[in-house]
Design an enzyme around this catalytic site. Structure first.
Site, PDB file in Angstrom:
ATOM      1  N   ARG A  19     -10.088 -60.441  -0.129  1.00  0.00           N
ATOM      2  CA  ARG A  19      -8.781 -61.537  -1.353  1.00  0.00           C
ATOM      3  C   ARG A  19     -10.187 -62.249  -1.609  1.00  0.00           C
ATOM      4  O   ARG A  19      -9.955 -63.677  -1.044  1.00  0.00           O
ATOM      5  CB  ARG A  19      -7.527 -61.678  -1.504  1.00  0.00           C
ATOM      6  CG  ARG A  19      -7.011 -62.045  -2.106  1.00  0.00           C
ATOM      7  CD  ARG A  19      -5.243 -62.993  -1.840  1.00  0.00           C
ATOM      8  NE  ARG A  19      -4.854 -63.606  -2.702  1.00  0.00           N
ATOM      9  CZ  ARG A  19      -5.138 -64.899  -2.964  1.00  0.00           C
ATOM     10  NH1 ARG A  19      -5.270 -65.295  -2.783  1.00  0.00           N
ATOM     11  NH2 ARG A  19      -4.474 -65.340  -4.479  1.00  0.00           N
ATOM     12  N   LYS A  21     -11.084 -71.233   2.122  1.00  0.00           N
ATOM     13  CA  LYS A  21      -9.740 -71.397   2.481  1.00  0.00           C
ATOM     14  C   LYS A  21     -10.277 -72.470   4.244  1.00  0.00           C
ATOM     15  O   LYS A  21     -11.059 -72.811   4.082  1.00  0.00           O
ATOM     16  CB  LYS A  21      -9.283 -70.629   3.622  1.00  0.00           C
ATOM     17  CG  LYS A  21      -7.984 -70.151   2.490  1.00  0.00           C
ATOM     18  CD  LYS A  21      -6.940 -68.877   3.208  1.00  0.00           C
ATOM     19  CE  LYS A  21      -6.064 -68.816   1.862  1.00  0.00           C
ATOM     20  NZ  LYS A  21      -5.680 -67.431   1.813  1.00  0.00           N
TER      21      LYS A  21
END
Ligand code: HH2
Length: 286
Positions: free
Chosen positions: A265, A231
């Site tokens: 995740r 991210k």
């Protein structure tokens, strides 16, 4: 904190609802592997749109040790700019892939905003719903989850980031609203996972704060999931393209686990499984 501390006691029932309970009793951090069947996902868009490639990737994630396979056919657009996908198109992308992925025998979560897509995927054998708007986007989602008796990941989200807010308080209030919706729909609390939604409607600093202060949400008594993989907040610390963010992803996830994450995740399952195993071995030797 020990690995056992992270285990949440869950009383599932026969069928899909048991999946989370069974996974959590393994007393180690669970790894959810990401399978994006999309042209526009921020880190791997277009790589797995073709069914044979998607199925091969799912097989690889399973072989590398994924405990859950999270399949999504609409980019959740953490950073904006992607095109919303109509219901039929989302289903069409999944249709040639989902049954083969389910047949691998690893529990599959369906990452969708649409109750109709979730219901269809659950009918095929998906075991978990992953809702990046925490039951607050599609008014039918909570009913679908309740009806199928499956676990649901409630993720925090915001339309836009606002650097001036207290993000921890915002996430807490969001979780409370989602849990209220879940309770009114009849979703058993034991089937709920909470996720602060790293990168969603947050500044990079707020994403970092959510990992640093993850224990703020332990009071809900529910398993916590963190998805920091590749991210953009990593880029805010060390400028890098998504594919170059494995080091940052591992660091973020190991610290998330220290702060109470039960599930993480990730795109890079093998490296993550190795990092978690080494961290657990060191922790055991303390
Ligand atoms: N992040 C993404 C998608 N789904 N679900 C949960 N529960 N938590 C997350 O942090 C999360 C999520 C974004 O990552 P990715 O799937 O790689 O991108 P895209 O949504 O663009 O497909």
């Amino acid at each position: 904190m020990s690995l056992t501390d992270r285990t949440v006691s869950v009383s599932g029932r026969a069928g899909g609802g048991d999946v989370l309970a069974r996974l959590l009793t393994q007393q180690r951090t669970l790894v959810m592997g990401v399978l994006n069947v999309t042209p526009d996902s921020f880190s791997d868009g277009g790589r797995f749109l073709e069914p044979p490639l998607a199925i091969a990737h799912a097989r690889r994630l399973a072989a590398e040790g994924a405990d859950i396979l999270d399949i999504g056919a609409e980019s959740t657009r953490p950073y904006g700019g992607a095109v919303a996908v109509p219901l039929d198109e989302e289903r069409d992308r999944l249709e040639p892939i989902l049954p083969a992925v389910i047949a691998l025998g690893v529990p599959v979560s369906i990452d969708t905003l649409k109750a109709k897509v979730a219901a269809w995927a659950l009918g095929l054998g998906a075991a978990i719903v992953n809702d990046v708007w925490g039951l607050q986007h599609d008014p039918d989602m909570a009913g679908v989850v309740a009806e199928h008796g499956v676990p649901v990941v409630i993720m925090h989200n915001r339309e836009t980031a606002d650097a001036s807010i207290d993000i921890i308080a915002d996430v807490t209030a969001f979780f409370a609203r989602s849990l209220d919706i879940a309770a009114r729909a009849g979703i058993a609390r034991e089937r709920i996972v909470l996720d602060p939604g790293i990168g969603f409607g947050k500044t990079p600093q707020q994403s970092i704060a959510c990992i640093a202060r993850l224990d703020a949400w332990r009071g809900f008594g529910l398993p916590l999931l963190v998805g920091a993989s590749r991210k953009r907040f990593i880029h805010s610390v060390v400028p890098s393209e998504p594919a170059e963010r494995l080091g940052g992803s591992l660091a973020a996830h190991l610290l998330a686990v220290e702060n109470g994450a039960a599930i993480i995740r990730v795109h890079d399952v093998a490296a993550t499984v190795q990092a978690l195993a080494v961290a657990a071995a060191i922790r055991r030797a303390r």
